[in-house]
Design a protein around this motif. Sequence first.
Motif, mmCIF file in Angstrom:
data_model
loop_
_atom_site.group_PDB
_atom_site.id
_atom_site.type_symbol
_atom_site.label_atom_id
_atom_site.label_comp_id
_atom_site.label_asym_id
_atom_site.label_seq_id
_atom_site.Cartn_x
_atom_site.Cartn_y
_atom_site.Cartn_z
ATOM 1 N N ALA A 3 -24.514 6.297 -37.635
ATOM 2 C CA ALA A 3 -23.325 6.304 -38.630
ATOM 3 C C ALA A 3 -23.615 7.342 -39.634
ATOM 4 O O ALA A 3 -22.586 8.281 -39.808
ATOM 5 N N ALA A 4 -24.689 7.448 -40.217
ATOM 6 C CA ALA A 4 -24.900 8.556 -41.392
ATOM 7 C C ALA A 4 -24.950 9.794 -40.752
ATOM 8 O O ALA A 4 -24.384 10.821 -41.246
ATOM 9 N N ALA A 5 -25.462 10.083 -39.480
ATOM 10 C CA ALA A 5 -25.410 11.287 -38.775
ATOM 11 C C ALA A 5 -23.964 11.727 -38.598
ATOM 12 O O ALA A 5 -23.643 12.716 -38.618
ATOM 13 N N LEU A 6 -23.440 10.702 -38.085
ATOM 14 C CA LEU A 6 -21.646 10.910 -37.544
ATOM 15 C C LEU A 6 -21.163 11.366 -38.739
ATOM 16 O O LEU A 6 -20.391 12.419 -38.794
ATOM 17 N N GLY A 7 -21.367 10.888 -39.886
ATOM 18 C CA GLY A 7 -20.848 10.933 -41.153
ATOM 19 C C GLY A 7 -21.126 12.306 -41.776
ATOM 20 O O GLY A 7 -20.094 12.992 -42.310
ATOM 21 N N GLY A 8 -22.583 12.533 -41.462
ATOM 22 C CA GLY A 8 -22.906 13.914 -42.086
ATOM 23 C C GLY A 8 -22.348 15.112 -41.101
ATOM 24 O O GLY A 8 -21.902 16.129 -41.956
ATOM 25 N N ALA A 9 -22.122 14.904 -39.811
ATOM 26 C CA ALA A 9 -21.462 15.769 -38.998
ATOM 27 C C ALA A 9 -20.080 16.126 -39.577
ATOM 28 O O ALA A 9 -19.521 17.221 -39.598
ATOM 29 N N THR A 10 -19.348 15.075 -39.664
ATOM 30 C CA THR A 10 -18.196 15.177 -40.022
ATOM 31 C C THR A 10 -17.829 15.998 -41.371
ATOM 32 O O THR A 10 -16.969 16.817 -41.783
ATOM 33 N N PHE A 11 -18.709 15.632 -42.429
ATOM 34 C CA PHE A 11 -18.799 16.252 -43.750
ATOM 35 C C PHE A 11 -18.981 17.838 -43.566
ATOM 36 O O PHE A 11 -18.421 18.553 -44.168
ATOM 37 N N ALA A 12 -20.129 18.143 -42.923
ATOM 38 C CA ALA A 12 -20.419 19.350 -42.321
ATOM 39 C C ALA A 12 -19.223 20.333 -41.978
ATOM 40 O O ALA A 12 -19.049 21.432 -42.267
ATOM 41 N N VAL A 13 -18.408 19.563 -40.795
ATOM 42 C CA VAL A 13 -17.282 20.449 -40.547
ATOM 43 C C VAL A 13 -16.377 20.750 -41.250
ATOM 44 O O VAL A 13 -15.734 21.490 -41.653
ATOM 45 N N ILE A 14 -16.038 19.557 -42.113
ATOM 46 C CA ILE A 14 -15.084 19.858 -43.232
ATOM 47 C C ILE A 14 -15.309 20.864 -44.123
ATOM 48 O O ILE A 14 -14.370 21.706 -44.593
ATOM 49 N N LYS B 4 -13.326 24.320 -44.851
ATOM 50 C CA LYS B 4 -12.716 24.222 -45.933
ATOM 51 C C LYS B 4 -11.786 25.281 -46.426
ATOM 52 O O LYS B 4 -10.501 25.201 -46.999
ATOM 53 N N GLY B 5 -12.459 26.514 -46.364
ATOM 54 C CA GLY B 5 -11.645 27.730 -46.803
ATOM 55 C C GLY B 5 -10.382 28.016 -46.004
ATOM 56 O O GLY B 5 -9.961 29.027 -46.479
ATOM 57 N N SER B 6 -10.485 27.746 -44.784
ATOM 58 C CA SER B 6 -9.250 28.135 -43.720
ATOM 59 C C SER B 6 -7.832 27.395 -44.220
ATOM 60 O O SER B 6 -7.915 26.074 -44.491
ATOM 61 N N LYS B 7 -7.009 28.158 -44.449
ATOM 62 C CA LYS B 7 -5.677 27.684 -44.637
ATOM 63 C C LYS B 7 -4.854 27.107 -43.360
ATOM 64 O O LYS B 7 -3.836 26.468 -43.457
ATOM 65 N N ARG B 8 -5.390 27.807 -42.399
ATOM 66 C CA ARG B 8 -4.540 27.745 -41.172
ATOM 67 C C ARG B 8 -5.168 26.477 -40.193
ATOM 68 O O ARG B 8 -4.613 25.909 -39.173
ATOM 69 N N ILE B 9 -6.470 26.340 -40.315
ATOM 70 C CA ILE B 9 -7.367 25.638 -39.288
ATOM 71 C C ILE B 9 -7.379 24.161 -40.045
ATOM 72 O O ILE B 9 -8.127 24.118 -41.202
ATOM 73 N N PRO B 10 -6.876 22.904 -39.582
ATOM 74 C CA PRO B 10 -7.102 21.659 -40.251
ATOM 75 C C PRO B 10 -8.544 20.985 -39.902
ATOM 76 O O PRO B 10 -8.742 20.478 -39.155
ATOM 77 N N GLY B 11 -9.179 21.355 -41.014
ATOM 78 C CA GLY B 11 -10.591 20.908 -40.944
ATOM 79 C C GLY B 11 -10.844 19.410 -40.822
ATOM 80 O O GLY B 11 -11.538 18.852 -40.051
ATOM 81 N N VAL B 12 -10.166 18.814 -41.686
ATOM 82 C CA VAL B 12 -10.132 17.557 -41.775
ATOM 83 C C VAL B 12 -9.800 16.638 -40.566
ATOM 84 O O VAL B 12 -10.308 15.974 -40.120
ATOM 85 N N LEU B 13 -8.821 17.323 -39.942
ATOM 86 C CA LEU B 13 -8.220 16.467 -38.676
ATOM 87 C C LEU B 13 -9.128 16.994 -37.650
ATOM 88 O O LEU B 13 -9.555 15.879 -36.728
ATOM 89 N N ILE B 14 -9.735 18.091 -37.433
ATOM 90 C CA ILE B 14 -10.839 18.423 -36.631
ATOM 91 C C ILE B 14 -11.970 17.614 -36.413
ATOM 92 O O ILE B 14 -12.412 17.005 -35.535
ATOM 93 N N ALA B 15 -12.297 17.349 -37.820
ATOM 94 C CA ALA B 15 -13.610 16.498 -38.118
ATOM 95 C C ALA B 15 -13.447 15.189 -37.554
ATOM 96 O O ALA B 15 -14.303 14.585 -37.071
#
Length: 585
Positions: free
Chosen positions: A204-215, A219-230
């Motif tokens: 679970a920690a690895a999955l959460g860490g990967a989600t965090f890394a993608v976000i 984060k700097g992109s205004k057009r790519i929905p990082g939260v949704l993708i992660a």
Amino acid sequence: MGQDISAMVASPAEVGLPHSKSFTDWVPGLRTLREYRTAWIRNDIVAGVVLSTMLVPVGIAYAVASGVPAIYGLYATIVPLLVYALFGPSRILVLGPDSSLAPIILGVVLPLSLGDPDRAIAVASAMAVVSGAICILAGIFRLGFITELLSKPIRYGYMNGIALAVLISQLPKLFDFKVESAGPLRDLWSIAMGVLGGKANWTAAALGGATFAVIMLLKGSKRIPGVLIAVIGATIAAGWLHLSETAGVKVLGPVPQGLPVFTIPGLQISDLVPILIGGTAVAIVAFADTSVLSRTYAAKTGQRVDPNQEMVGLGAANLAAGFFQGFPISSSSSRTPVAEAAGAQTQMTGVVGALIVAIVIVAAPMLFQNLPYAALAAVVIAAAIGLFEFADLGRIYRIQRWEFWLSIVCTAGVAVFGAIPGIVLAIVLAVIEFLWDGWRPHWAVLGRPDFVDGYHDVTRYPEARRVPGLVLFRWDAPLFFANAELFEQRVMDAVAASPTPVKRVVVSAAPITSVDVTSADALTDLSEKLKAKGIEICFAELKDPVKDKLKRFGLFTQFGEGHFFPTIDSAVNGYVRDYKLKWEG
């Protein structure tokens, strides 16, 4: 700080009921609808679709972070967006569940609900009702200035403490185990012991860490929905690999189907005090955040936003959330930029986003059943990191260290005692800071330096010439109950320290912006003490509103009109003339 207390307090006209407003002033959404242009429709629909990609995962994440079931995060997304579209003055602001409110809500919900989800949402909804009512009343009575009484260092300190509390509260979910909450720092110790004791689920920690890394990467992109993708990536991985069965990863499970319905929160008498305190704290934080964000985007678009109507809009959105199975909400500094970047023109963007969320609840309730709690924790942690303010605190440390340490104390208060005691501490510190300059203000005896215009502090200009027998005394603050006795003492000290026998004291009163009853009585006492020594007291450059107060208090008549001078020069010239001195100013 150097701010006059009276300058920071609204006049009766500002605090009283607002001047006559039209119906559309109270419901700006109707005016927007009346002025709506067909050219905006495409932009608002596209922006609403883009916005909805963030609304669902973020709403779910902040619901869990606030201690209520996930579905209520979607309810707290739909209803406020629709209501704010009617009552909110900003054409672009996006409201909804927020990371800065999560620890405040959790701090009230957790001890009162004791794990009962129905009790949890009843408590959270009641907090939203309290917060909404406070904001609406404050807006009606034009109290939008109140949040400005929290100085920037204190706001930074409180928000840094909130960010730390949010981050710590999500760590157990990231590592997929539970701890009994006892305050952020003590929770951190429990988390460390749990990890060292082998309680952590590293999948679970690895999955959460990967989600965090993608976000964070997107984060700097205004057009790519990082939260949704992660979030979609974590959900697909958990479902495809059956991680809930094979690795014990906790997932969200099926989201109940159905739209929010009108509900009056059921409470117990013992719940009222913590809910009132928590709701008030939420109102302060929510409006502080909303007013800053609203002003920022108003400046970008060249639109004026009424802060009192902003309070009404925020309050109406919270009130509606509370009565439709939601919880306290605020503006969003992450979703608003998404709407702006996607081309939003009006609040129709929020309406479209809310309708899409409603469709998801009704038509696709199983969509997020494999969403891991660890991924939700990563969403909240990423948002919490964005709340931290360090760069400007560094600047404050360089220019005014005591305000820096005030900020640190505020952060420590939230981190040690939690969000609710933290907001109380922040308000207490704000009041102390507010009063400090007025309580022990700067004062000076004035003289006339050569080659410099005017009269100045003799400690800064030791060579300044002083009029024999005259004390020119300046008091750099309003006169009020906390400093009245000190004022009296400082004048007597200045008289005692005069190099020549004193015949007259002239108070340079330009910085005195207010006088209260206590200080007026102190002026009477001072006048009697000076008169006993054969000294008279006069005033120069006293502001007309302050002079009006002295007239009401009877002091203007008591001192006599001849004891009030329009300028320091006229006061000095009057003294020189009365005592037939030779003095060249």
